[in-house]
Design an enzyme around this catalytic site. Sequence first.
Site, PDB file in Angstrom:
ATOM      1  N   MET A  13      39.135  34.277  74.514  1.00  0.00           N
ATOM      2  CA  MET A  13      39.467  33.144  75.383  1.00  0.00           C
ATOM      3  C   MET A  13      40.292  33.572  76.595  1.00  0.00           C
ATOM      4  O   MET A  13      40.018  33.153  77.723  1.00  0.00           O
ATOM      5  CB  MET A  13      40.212  32.075  74.573  1.00  0.00           C
ATOM      6  N   VAL A  74      47.191  33.604  72.928  1.00  0.00           N
ATOM      7  CA  VAL A  74      47.199  34.453  71.729  1.00  0.00           C
ATOM      8  C   VAL A  74      46.941  33.574  70.508  1.00  0.00           C
ATOM      9  O   VAL A  74      46.861  32.346  70.612  1.00  0.00           O
ATOM     10  CB  VAL A  74      48.539  35.209  71.577  1.00  0.00           C
ATOM     11  N   LYS A  75      46.799  34.212  69.382  1.00  0.00           N
ATOM     12  CA  LYS A  75      46.526  33.496  68.133  1.00  0.00           C
ATOM     13  C   LYS A  75      47.586  32.407  67.914  1.00  0.00           C
ATOM     14  O   LYS A  75      48.786  32.653  68.119  1.00  0.00           O
ATOM     15  CB  LYS A  75      46.587  34.518  66.993  1.00  0.00           C
ATOM     16  N   SER A 128      38.751  23.482  75.455  1.00  0.00           N
ATOM     17  CA  SER A 128      37.527  23.429  74.649  1.00  0.00           C
ATOM     18  C   SER A 128      36.338  23.944  75.444  1.00  0.00           C
ATOM     19  O   SER A 128      36.278  23.787  76.658  1.00  0.00           O
ATOM     20  CB  SER A 128      37.225  22.003  74.180  1.00  0.00           C
ATOM     21  N   LYS A 182      43.416  17.540  71.939  1.00  0.00           N
ATOM     22  CA  LYS A 182      42.479  18.614  71.565  1.00  0.00           C
ATOM     23  C   LYS A 182      42.205  18.580  70.055  1.00  0.00           C
ATOM     24  O   LYS A 182      41.069  18.786  69.604  1.00  0.00           O
ATOM     25  CB  LYS A 182      43.043  19.985  71.984  1.00  0.00           C
ATOM     26  N   HIS A 185      39.828  15.819  69.461  1.00  0.00           N
ATOM     27  CA  HIS A 185      38.521  16.291  69.950  1.00  0.00           C
ATOM     28  C   HIS A 185      37.841  17.122  68.858  1.00  0.00           C
ATOM     29  O   HIS A 185      36.660  16.930  68.552  1.00  0.00           O
ATOM     30  CB  HIS A 185      38.715  17.121  71.224  1.00  0.00           C
ATOM     31  N   ASN A 186      38.588  18.028  68.250  1.00  0.00           N
ATOM     32  CA  ASN A 186      37.987  18.884  67.222  1.00  0.00           C
ATOM     33  C   ASN A 186      37.616  18.075  65.977  1.00  0.00           C
ATOM     34  O   ASN A 186      36.599  18.350  65.351  1.00  0.00           O
ATOM     35  CB  ASN A 186      38.945  20.014  66.845  1.00  0.00           C
ATOM     36  N   GLU A 189      34.485  16.520  66.743  1.00  0.00           N
ATOM     37  CA  GLU A 189      33.466  17.581  66.704  1.00  0.00           C
ATOM     38  C   GLU A 189      32.996  17.822  65.252  1.00  0.00           C
ATOM     39  O   GLU A 189      31.799  17.942  64.988  1.00  0.00           O
ATOM     40  CB  GLU A 189      34.076  18.844  67.312  1.00  0.00           C
ATOM     41  N   TYR A 190      33.940  17.846  64.330  1.00  0.00           N
ATOM     42  CA  TYR A 190      33.570  17.980  62.909  1.00  0.00           C
ATOM     43  C   TYR A 190      32.644  16.838  62.504  1.00  0.00           C
ATOM     44  O   TYR A 190      31.661  17.034  61.796  1.00  0.00           O
ATOM     45  CB  TYR A 190      34.810  17.928  62.011  1.00  0.00           C
ATOM     46  N   LYS A 261      38.764  26.286  60.736  1.00  0.00           N
ATOM     47  CA  LYS A 261      40.006  26.961  61.127  1.00  0.00           C
ATOM     48  C   LYS A 261      41.217  26.039  61.038  1.00  0.00           C
ATOM     49  O   LYS A 261      42.327  26.468  61.315  1.00  0.00           O
ATOM     50  CB  LYS A 261      39.869  27.516  62.543  1.00  0.00           C
ATOM     51  N   ARG A 446      49.488  -4.486  42.336  1.00  0.00           N
ATOM     52  CA  ARG A 446      50.748  -3.831  42.703  1.00  0.00           C
ATOM     53  C   ARG A 446      51.930  -4.702  42.322  1.00  0.00           C
ATOM     54  O   ARG A 446      52.978  -4.220  41.878  1.00  0.00           O
ATOM     55  CB  ARG A 446      50.773  -3.547  44.212  1.00  0.00           C
TER      56      ARG A 446
HETATM   57  P1  NBP Z   1      42.640  35.143  68.740  1.00  0.00           P
HETATM   58  O1  NBP Z   1      43.049  33.826  68.211  1.00  0.00           O
HETATM   59  O2  NBP Z   1      41.723  35.983  67.976  1.00  0.00           O
HETATM   60  O3  NBP Z   1      43.992  35.994  69.033  1.00  0.00           O
HETATM   61  C1  NBP Z   1      43.940  37.334  69.460  1.00  0.00           C
HETATM   62  C2  NBP Z   1      44.962  37.584  70.543  1.00  0.00           C
HETATM   63  O4  NBP Z   1      46.283  37.285  70.067  1.00  0.00           O
HETATM   64  C3  NBP Z   1      44.965  39.064  70.940  1.00  0.00           C
HETATM   65  O5  NBP Z   1      45.182  39.144  72.335  1.00  0.00           O
HETATM   66  C4  NBP Z   1      46.158  39.607  70.159  1.00  0.00           C
HETATM   67  O6  NBP Z   1      46.704  40.763  70.686  1.00  0.00           O
HETATM   68  C5  NBP Z   1      47.107  38.460  70.308  1.00  0.00           C
HETATM   69  N1  NBP Z   1      48.262  38.491  69.400  1.00  0.00           N
HETATM   70  C6  NBP Z   1      48.323  38.353  68.057  1.00  0.00           C
HETATM   71 BR1  NBP Z   1      46.909  38.161  66.959  1.00  0.00          BR
HETATM   72  N2  NBP Z   1      49.570  38.419  67.578  1.00  0.00           N
HETATM   73  C7  NBP Z   1      50.347  38.620  68.656  1.00  0.00           C
HETATM   74  C8  NBP Z   1      51.739  38.767  68.819  1.00  0.00           C
HETATM   75  N3  NBP Z   1      52.577  38.692  67.801  1.00  0.00           N
HETATM   76  N4  NBP Z   1      52.207  38.993  70.061  1.00  0.00           N
HETATM   77  C9  NBP Z   1      51.373  39.067  71.111  1.00  0.00           C
HETATM   78  N5  NBP Z   1      50.024  38.899  71.028  1.00  0.00           N
HETATM   79  C10 NBP Z   1      49.527  38.683  69.814  1.00  0.00           C
HETATM   80  O7  NBP Z   1      42.074  35.000  70.242  1.00  0.00           O
HETATM   81  P2  NBP Z   1      41.012  33.930  70.831  1.00  0.00           P
HETATM   82  O8  NBP Z   1      39.848  33.742  69.960  1.00  0.00           O
HETATM   83  O9  NBP Z   1      40.814  34.357  72.250  1.00  0.00           O
HETATM   84  O10 NBP Z   1      41.814  32.560  70.833  1.00  0.00           O
HETATM   85  C11 NBP Z   1      43.045  32.386  71.510  1.00  0.00           C
HETATM   86  C12 NBP Z   1      43.540  30.984  71.227  1.00  0.00           C
HETATM   87  O11 NBP Z   1      42.585  30.054  71.747  1.00  0.00           O
HETATM   88  C13 NBP Z   1      43.673  30.649  69.740  1.00  0.00           C
HETATM   89  O12 NBP Z   1      44.739  29.777  69.558  1.00  0.00           O
HETATM   90  C14 NBP Z   1      42.382  29.947  69.429  1.00  0.00           C
HETATM   91  O13 NBP Z   1      42.485  29.090  68.322  1.00  0.00           O
HETATM   92  C15 NBP Z   1      42.155  29.175  70.719  1.00  0.00           C
HETATM   93  N6  NBP Z   1      40.770  28.795  70.998  1.00  0.00           N
HETATM   94  C16 NBP Z   1      39.742  29.612  70.678  1.00  0.00           C
HETATM   95  C17 NBP Z   1      38.432  29.242  70.952  1.00  0.00           C
HETATM   96  C18 NBP Z   1      37.275  30.152  70.647  1.00  0.00           C
HETATM   97  O14 NBP Z   1      36.134  29.704  70.825  1.00  0.00           O
HETATM   98  N7  NBP Z   1      37.531  31.380  70.219  1.00  0.00           N
HETATM   99  C19 NBP Z   1      38.188  28.023  71.597  1.00  0.00           C
HETATM  100  C20 NBP Z   1      39.260  27.219  71.950  1.00  0.00           C
HETATM  101  C21 NBP Z   1      40.541  27.616  71.640  1.00  0.00           C
HETATM  102  P3  NBP Z   1      46.203  42.205  70.156  1.00  0.00           P
HETATM  103  O15 NBP Z   1      44.968  42.522  70.946  1.00  0.00           O
HETATM  104  O16 NBP Z   1      47.329  43.114  70.476  1.00  0.00           O
HETATM  105  O17 NBP Z   1      45.950  42.087  68.688  1.00  0.00           O
END
Ligand code: NBP
Length: 481
Positions: A13, A74-75, A128, A182, A185-186, A189-190, A261, A446
């Site tokens: 993302m 980030v996560k 989203s 959001k 929204h999800n 979506e479900y 998730k 009751r």
């Molecule tokens: P992820 O949710 O898989 O997170 C990976 C990222 O988090 C990497 O850059 C990782 O760094 C970093 N990270 C972690 Br894990 N722990 C960290 C820490 N302690 N300090 C700094 N960085 C840290 O990534 P994503 O799928 O791109 O999603 C990002 C957010 O967007 C999430 O909240 C997700 O739920 C949300 N989202 C995702 C989608 C989708 O379709 N994927 C859609 C909408 C929203 P590293 O590289 O060093 O491990």
Amino acid sequence: MTQQFGVIGLAVMGENLALNVERNGFPVAVYNRSREKTDEFMATRAKGKNFVAAYTLEDFVASLERPRKILIMVKAGAPVDAVIDQLKPLLDEGDILIDGGNSLFTDTQRRAAALESEKFTFIGMGVSGGEEGALLGPSLMPGGTKQAYDYLEPILTRIAAQVDDGPCVTYIGPGGAGHYVKMVHNGIEYGDMQLIAEAYDLMKNVLGLNATQLHEVFAEWNTTDELNSYLIEITADVFKVMDPDTGIPLVDEILDAAGQKGTGRWTVDNALEIGVPIPTIIAAVTARIMSSYKQERVAAAKELVGPSTTFDGDVKAFVAKVRDALYCSKMCSYAQGMALLSKASQVYGFNLNLGECARIWKGGCIIRAGFLNKIKHAFDDNPSLPNLLLAPEFKQSILDRQSAWREVVATAARLGIAVPAFSASLDYFDSYRRDRLPQNLTQAQRDYFGAHTYERIDKPGVFHTDWIHVADEVPEPMMAK
Ligand code: NBP
């Protein structure tokens, strides 16, 4: 201090949003905890573009013009707090932090309060649209400090999906409002996905449609005003894809155990907490959980034999009824989601504009659909509409289709095919439209066992009856008559 926007986190993302921001004319600084991702990004997708890579947060912050605008991607959960804690000592008053992950809205409320008390500004922004949306135009749901939103608006309106009535972004409300919207929204979506799965189940396992026919049905539904949507479109596509190894439709090779998730469950948890009925969304979350019991279901299938699923009616006519059932159920699901937003707006002081929430879902996001235009207009015409089902255009649509919907649910029950979200929607409709429900009996029970008291329909006040003694005084033979 050259870069106008910063992105922390270069997973799917973050990387795509960074590219979107840069493509729209804003120089971007990027940082990722592990260096390799940054190097790879700079050497590939960012090459020749207006990016600056930083390998320490100090350099990252120093590269940004003030007030700094920093998107944390980030996560969700502890990593967001960790990044904020590392950033805080490096920031200046008025700098803007944006959490664009799927954070729980109560975490966002906590972070917003803490950061605002320390003179920073914070935006919790729902995003989203997945990978493609992030790159080409997502639906954005930013909430938090209004002044910070005003600073970000020129960027957010450029990077968001664009639809006929504007960019798919608006200021949602204070604190965790953006992440709350959001989350809902999800949840919706479900609901949408489960309803589509049930329509598929009936057409495949009751009517016997093959993948080509299923593709044609969904493709045709996607041309209708009622069902035209991204999820119906991708469903039609799914049935076209064959497994290269076996030559059969790939979907038939996929294990029937759905993952999740957490945002669907959060929607359910919160709806129960603030007292809003969302049975379709609950059914959708429950259906995914039930699906995960694969081994138990395989064993039970041999023991708990149901009726034959043989259908001897008119297939084409039944497909049309399934379409109507899907549409009616979908209306109920959205009515539940919008009612949840409405109640949350009061409970948490979000001051949500429901018409705008529907509008920004028209493009970019997973639930994008023609249907959202009608929802927007329904709430624009009457912002205090108590329930979407009462909006003139929805009311008549559902009344016109209800007999088909009932027939589909009844047929599914007769043939032993579970349609939990179709049924939950119909129950929602039938409960909501009835002026007298059987909870008078619940209240009597009751009061009987717990002296919880009850109100009466014929006079005001709070009443208690000594049910045991009064009931004992009534002779049994008289009751039997
Ligand atoms: P992820 O949710 O898989 O997170 C990976 C990222 O988090 C990497 O850059 C990782 O760094 C970093 N990270 C972690 Br894990 N722990 C960290 C820490 N302690 N300090 C700094 N960085 C840290 O990534 P994503 O799928 O791109 O999603 C990002 C957010 O967007 C999430 O909240 C997700 O739920 C949300 N989202 C995702 C989608 C989708 O379709 N994927 C859609 C909408 C929203 P590293 O590289 O060093 O491990």
